[in-house]
Design an enzyme around this catalytic site. Structure first.
Site, mmCIF file in Angstrom:
data_model
loop_
_atom_site.group_PDB
_atom_site.id
_atom_site.type_symbol
_atom_site.label_atom_id
_atom_site.label_comp_id
_atom_site.label_asym_id
_atom_site.label_seq_id
_atom_site.Cartn_x
_atom_site.Cartn_y
_atom_site.Cartn_z
ATOM 1 N N ASP A 93 0.857 -1.186 0.000
ATOM 2 C CA ASP A 93 0.000 0.000 0.000
ATOM 3 C C ASP A 93 0.896 1.239 0.000
ATOM 4 O OD1 ASP A 93 -3.003 0.977 0.692
ATOM 5 O OD2 ASP A 93 -1.534 2.251 1.700
ATOM 6 N N ASN A 101 -2.490 12.840 -3.635
ATOM 7 C CA ASN A 101 -3.615 13.205 -4.498
ATOM 8 C C ASN A 101 -4.146 14.597 -4.178
ATOM 9 O OD1 ASN A 101 -4.103 11.257 -6.446
ATOM 10 N ND2 ASN A 101 -5.238 9.932 -5.079
ATOM 11 N N HIS A 106 -5.151 14.303 -8.915
ATOM 12 C CA HIS A 106 -5.332 12.882 -9.224
ATOM 13 C C HIS A 106 -4.440 12.414 -10.374
ATOM 14 C CE1 HIS A 106 -8.614 12.100 -6.451
ATOM 15 N NE2 HIS A 106 -9.136 13.262 -6.796
ATOM 16 N N ASP A 110 -2.166 9.110 -10.327
ATOM 17 C CA ASP A 110 -2.134 8.061 -11.354
ATOM 18 C C ASP A 110 -0.707 7.801 -11.831
ATOM 19 O OD1 ASP A 110 -4.862 7.786 -11.199
ATOM 20 O OD2 ASP A 110 -5.299 8.920 -13.032
ATOM 21 N N GLU A 136 -4.657 2.161 -4.301
ATOM 22 C CA GLU A 136 -3.188 2.197 -4.274
ATOM 23 C C GLU A 136 -2.598 0.937 -3.681
ATOM 24 O OE1 GLU A 136 -4.566 4.318 -0.471
ATOM 25 O OE2 GLU A 136 -5.262 3.989 -2.522
#
Length: 215
Positions: A93, A101, A106, A110, A136
């Protein structure tokens, strides 16, 4: 009378020849249509196979998705049970992903996911599998290794991430992850071994992040 008869025979012969030629042309056309159809069928089969592979891939990162993970786990688990070999499962994680973010957008999030998966794929063996488990989170399957070896692999991966900074809009961002690692028990189901890895990963988060815990 013979002359008329001969003319009739010649006329019939020409008609037969013409029909024969037309039939031959029609046969060639039919054969060509069959070949064209076979080529279209092969093309459709290849497209279907390609689409089927894509269904098993995460569109953003190109690694396996949940369905692809199910297939890979079943394959590796069956092989491990048959050969009585080890199979380690890691759940990763990304640390502070929500903060990334919120602060950078965002799109940056990504790109960070893509960066992580690229580093993972460069660091793992061809026999290992990586899948996006959700958001994630990522799952790595490490066949034919002990817990100690798998832990060393994840630690090496963490070091690689510290060397290869994530660059976004000319800004360097350090991407780290917390991980839980489990050794699959014989005949253990996927959900159970991932649950153990998940609990270990949660402990790694509580211990300060960017760590690997065994569950």
């Amino acid at each position: 009378e013979l002359g008329h008869l001969l003319n009739d025979i010649m006329q019939d012969t020409r008609v037969i020849q013409a029909n024969t030629l037309r039939s031959h042309e029609e046969l060639l056309e039919t054969r060509q249509r069959v070949q064209d159809s076979e080529e279209k069928i092969r093309s459709l089969e290849q497209a279907l196979e390609h689409a089927s592979e894509k269904v098993r891939e995460d569109q953003l990162t190109g690694v396996l998705n949940r369905r692809g993970l199910d297939d890979a786990f079943e394959r590796e688990a069956t092989r491990a049970d048959r050969n009585q070999t080890e199979l380690c499962v890691a759940l990763l994680d990304i640390d502070n992903f929500k903060r990334l973010n919120d602060s950078m957008g965002h799109q940056a999030g990504d790109q960070a996911l893509i960066h992580l998966t690229n580093v993972i794929k460069e660091s793992l063996r061809p026999s290992d599998s990586v899948a996006r488990y959700g958001g994630e989170e990522f799952v790595i399957l490490l066949p034919d290794v002990s817990l100690e070896q798998a832990e060393l692999t994840l630690s090496r991966l963490q070091r690689e991430l510290t060397k290869k900074f994530f660059l976004y809009n000319d800004e360097r961002v350090l991407v780290t992850f917390s991980a839980g690692l489990s050794l699959r028990e014989p005949t253990e189901e996927q959900a159970d071994v991932i649950e153990r890895a998940d609990k270990a990963m949660y402990r790694a988060k509580q211990a300060g992040k960017n760590q690997v815990m065994i569950g």
